[in-house]
Scaffold this active site. Structure first.
Site, PDB file in Angstrom:
ATOM      1  N   LYS A  95      -1.732  -8.935  -1.759  1.00  0.00           N
ATOM      2  CA  LYS A  95      -1.469  -8.850  -0.319  1.00  0.00           C
ATOM      3  C   LYS A  95      -1.859 -10.159   0.363  1.00  0.00           C
ATOM      4  CE  LYS A  95      -2.278  -3.874   0.350  1.00  0.00           C
ATOM      5  NZ  LYS A  95      -0.936  -3.517   0.860  1.00  0.00           N
ATOM      6  N   ARG A 135       1.211   5.726  -5.111  1.00  0.00           N
ATOM      7  CA  ARG A 135       2.101   6.724  -5.709  1.00  0.00           C
ATOM      8  C   ARG A 135       1.826   6.881  -7.198  1.00  0.00           C
ATOM      9  NH1 ARG A 135       7.269   3.470  -3.678  1.00  0.00           N
ATOM     10  NH2 ARG A 135       5.720   2.939  -2.084  1.00  0.00           N
TER      11      ARG A 135
HETATM   12  N1  BES Z   1      -2.155   1.042   0.982  1.00  0.00           N
HETATM   13  C1  BES Z   1      -0.860   0.470   1.153  1.00  0.00           C
HETATM   14  C2  BES Z   1      -0.139   1.028   2.382  1.00  0.00           C
HETATM   15  C3  BES Z   1      -0.689   0.582   3.705  1.00  0.00           C
HETATM   16  C4  BES Z   1      -0.438  -0.685   4.186  1.00  0.00           C
HETATM   17  C5  BES Z   1      -1.400   1.451   4.482  1.00  0.00           C
HETATM   18  C6  BES Z   1      -0.932  -1.073   5.421  1.00  0.00           C
HETATM   19  C7  BES Z   1      -1.892   1.084   5.715  1.00  0.00           C
HETATM   20  C8  BES Z   1      -1.661  -0.199   6.182  1.00  0.00           C
HETATM   21  C9  BES Z   1      -0.008   0.748  -0.072  1.00  0.00           C
HETATM   22  O1  BES Z   1      -0.672   0.774  -1.272  1.00  0.00           O
HETATM   23  C10 BES Z   1       0.992  -0.351  -0.137  1.00  0.00           C
HETATM   24  O2  BES Z   1       0.592  -1.470  -0.327  1.00  0.00           O
HETATM   25  N2  BES Z   1       2.259  -0.024   0.016  1.00  0.00           N
HETATM   26  C11 BES Z   1       3.290  -0.994  -0.011  1.00  0.00           C
HETATM   27  C12 BES Z   1       4.443  -0.413  -0.782  1.00  0.00           C
HETATM   28  C13 BES Z   1       5.533  -1.400  -1.066  1.00  0.00           C
HETATM   29  C14 BES Z   1       5.048  -2.448  -2.052  1.00  0.00           C
HETATM   30  C15 BES Z   1       6.715  -0.662  -1.617  1.00  0.00           C
HETATM   31  C16 BES Z   1       3.695  -1.276   1.430  1.00  0.00           C
HETATM   32  O3  BES Z   1       3.753  -0.351   2.234  1.00  0.00           O
HETATM   33  O4  BES Z   1       3.921  -2.443   1.744  1.00  0.00           O
HETATM   34 MN    MN Z   2      -0.884  -1.147  -2.132  1.00  0.00          MN
END
Ligand code: BES
Ligand code: MN
Ligand code: ZN
Length: 492
Positions: free
Chosen positions: A277, A351
């Site tokens: 990230k 997931r």
């Molecule tokens: N934990 C995150 C989702 C999230 C992001 C929650 C920001 C709250 C604030 C999750 O694990 C994630 O990173 N999801 C990705 C999925 C994508 C790679 C398909 C996302 O939402 O960007």
């Molecule tokens: Mn994530």
């Protein structure tokens, strides 16, 4: 903080502060009129002088001491506009005003805050939730508290005789829920060097020691290997802190009653893994275990209440880190269900840990399974910070959760799970990919989960937008404990 119900008149209890409502155009509600009588017409005089008009959001404190105590008057707005939303706002104004005072005890004229269409139990629930929320502080890591600590400790809820039984029942329920909400907030706020999979396992073990009705089971990485939980293991591989699958079995019902199973995403820190990230606000990814935190909160509330049903809380926990051993984009893993997944993005890890947990809970022959997860950033784009996204394979269950959300103000909104979305998860090399592209990200994440939940009634609650607040007010909210507890109370 202690809440209790009283049927004495508002001026009787010896407390430091008495709270009542004033409707718009200087109309005192019943509680305020009673107070006025006890204060020899002081309130009527102030209303006449225009010191308080009763506008929504307004408030006035009349100082007093000893047997007389202070009076806190809360503006309710126009009577005809006093609906559920307005009542919630008034209750929040009241809660904020109470906790900022040096007062240690208070009595509240409950019926003054009762909106049309809601019963006394609803008002009691709202008051207890709002006051407990306003009084919450997380100071475990502060050497010396900078802010003045909350002094308020005893709150009496003043109701008519005819409402006493319902109010007492609601007060007991609401107090237990507040304990659960606080547990969820504490776990969420705990920093990720202190909150990690094994520490969550310890929390479960401690709770099982504390409550007779609770049994905790922890699967460690070796157990998970033996089991074949390849997805949970893949997410945990880059971390020094190994993953855990934690089960808390609460037995409040008959031995053979099918349980409601809650499954919480417990990523104690989500760096994204090799699909790292960006750095800005990455600290907030400590909140990626708020689904798990809400499961702990609900289980604790059930234990406190002795809810007469069976509930299993499952926490699927790992730390998502980049490392020489970490899972790579392109890796293919075999999940506990036997289905294979091509991990195209290691940041779609929630997931994965949920997939194995959702397969594992089949062993409980559940009445219903609800998973709770900070799953997708897309959920924040869709619904912002107002509501959770609800999806699933059973309309009844989804509707029950939606109405539990409406009743508590801990709302959700349903998104569709049309089969057409499943196509976005196609992989050239495995049974499915773990991402579905940019369109409908919350839905395709739920589509992924749906492939592991075909054998039972299931709902998914994406809490990415509601589990915590960012910015100046940064902190866990304890959501969706109120929604889930309302749902369970309605089942009992
Ligand atoms: N934990 C995150 C989702 C999230 C992001 C929650 C920001 C709250 C604030 C999750 O694990 C994630 O990173 N999801 C990705 C999925 C994508 C790679 C398909 C996302 O939402 O960007
Ligand atoms: Mn994530
Ligand atoms: Zn995550």
């Amino acid at each position: 903080m202690q809440f209790s119900v009283t049927t004495s008149t508002l001026d009787k209890p010896r407390v430091s502060i008495r709270a009542a409502g004033i409707a718009h155009k200087r109309k005192p509600a019943a509680g305020a009129s009673a107070l006025d009588a006890a204060r020899d017409g002081e309130i009527a005089a102030l209303l006449k002088a225009g010191e308080i008009d009763g506008e929504a959001g307004s408030r006035l404190l009349l100082p007093g001491s000893g047997a007389k105590g202070s009076a806190l008057l809360i503006g309710l707005g126009a009577k005809k506009d006093f609906d559920t939303r307005a009542a919630r706002k008034a209750v929040q104004t009241l809660a904020a005003a109470l906790v900022e005072r040096p007062a240690t005890s208070a009595v509240i004229a409950v019926a003054d805050f009762q909106p049309r269409g809601q019963d006394i139990a609803w008002v009691v629930h709202s008051l207890v939730a709002a006051i407990s929320d306003a009084a919450y502080r997380f100071t475990a890591f502060k050497g010396k508290e900078e802010t003045t600590p909350v002094k308020l400790d005893k709150i009496q809820l003043c109701v008519e005789h005819g409402d006493a039984a319902a109010a007492k029942k609601a007060c007991t329920e609401a107090t237990a829920i507040a304990t659960g909400v606080n547990r969820a907030k504490d776990l969420g706020n705990t920093p990720p060097n202190v909150c990690y999979p094994e520490s969550l396992a310890d929390t479960a073990r401690e709770m099982a020691k504390q409550y007779k009705s609770l049994k905790a089971t922890v699967l460690d990485e070796k157990d998970l290997e033996k089991l074949g939980a390849g997805a949970i293991l893949a997410v945990g591989k880059g971390s020094e802190r190994p993953p855990r699958l934690i089960a808390m079995e609460y037995s409040g019902g008959k031995k053979d009653d099918a349980p409601v199973v809650l499954v919480g995403k417990g990523i104690t820190f989500d760096t994204g893994g090799i699909s790292l990230k960006p750095g800005a606000e990455m600290d907030e990814m400590k909140y990626d275990m708020c689904g798990a935190a809400s499961v702990f909160g609900v289980i604790e509330a059930c234990c406190e209440l002795g809810l007469p049903i069976n509930v299993v809380g499952v926490v699927t926990s790992a730390e998502n880190m980049p490392d020489g051993r970490a899972t790579r984009p392109g890796d293919i893993v075999t999940t506990l269900s036997g289905q294979t997944v091509e991990i195209l993005n290691t940041d779609a890890e929630g997931r994965l840990v949920l997939a194995d947990a959702l397969t594992w809970v089949e062993r409980y022959k559940p009445k219903a399974v609800i998973d709770i997860a900070t799953l997708t950033g897309a959920c924040i784009i869709a619904l912002g910070h107002q509501g959770a996204a609800i999806l699933g394979n059973n309309e009844r269950l989804a509707k029950d959760l939606l109405s539990a959300g409406e009743a508590t103000g801990d709302r959700g909104w349903q998104l569709p799970l049309w089969p057409e979305y499943q196509e976005q998860l196609k992989s050239n090399f495995a049974d499915m990919a773990n991402i579905g592209g940019r369109p409908a990200g919350t839905i395709t994440a739920a589509c992924f989960l749906s492939r592991y939940t075909e054998d039972y009634t299931w709902a998914h609650v994406d809490i990415a937008g509601v589990a915590w607040k960012s910015g100046k007010e940064k902190g866990a909210t304890g959501r969706p404990v109120p929604m889930l507890m309302r749902y369970l109370l309605d089942q009992a």
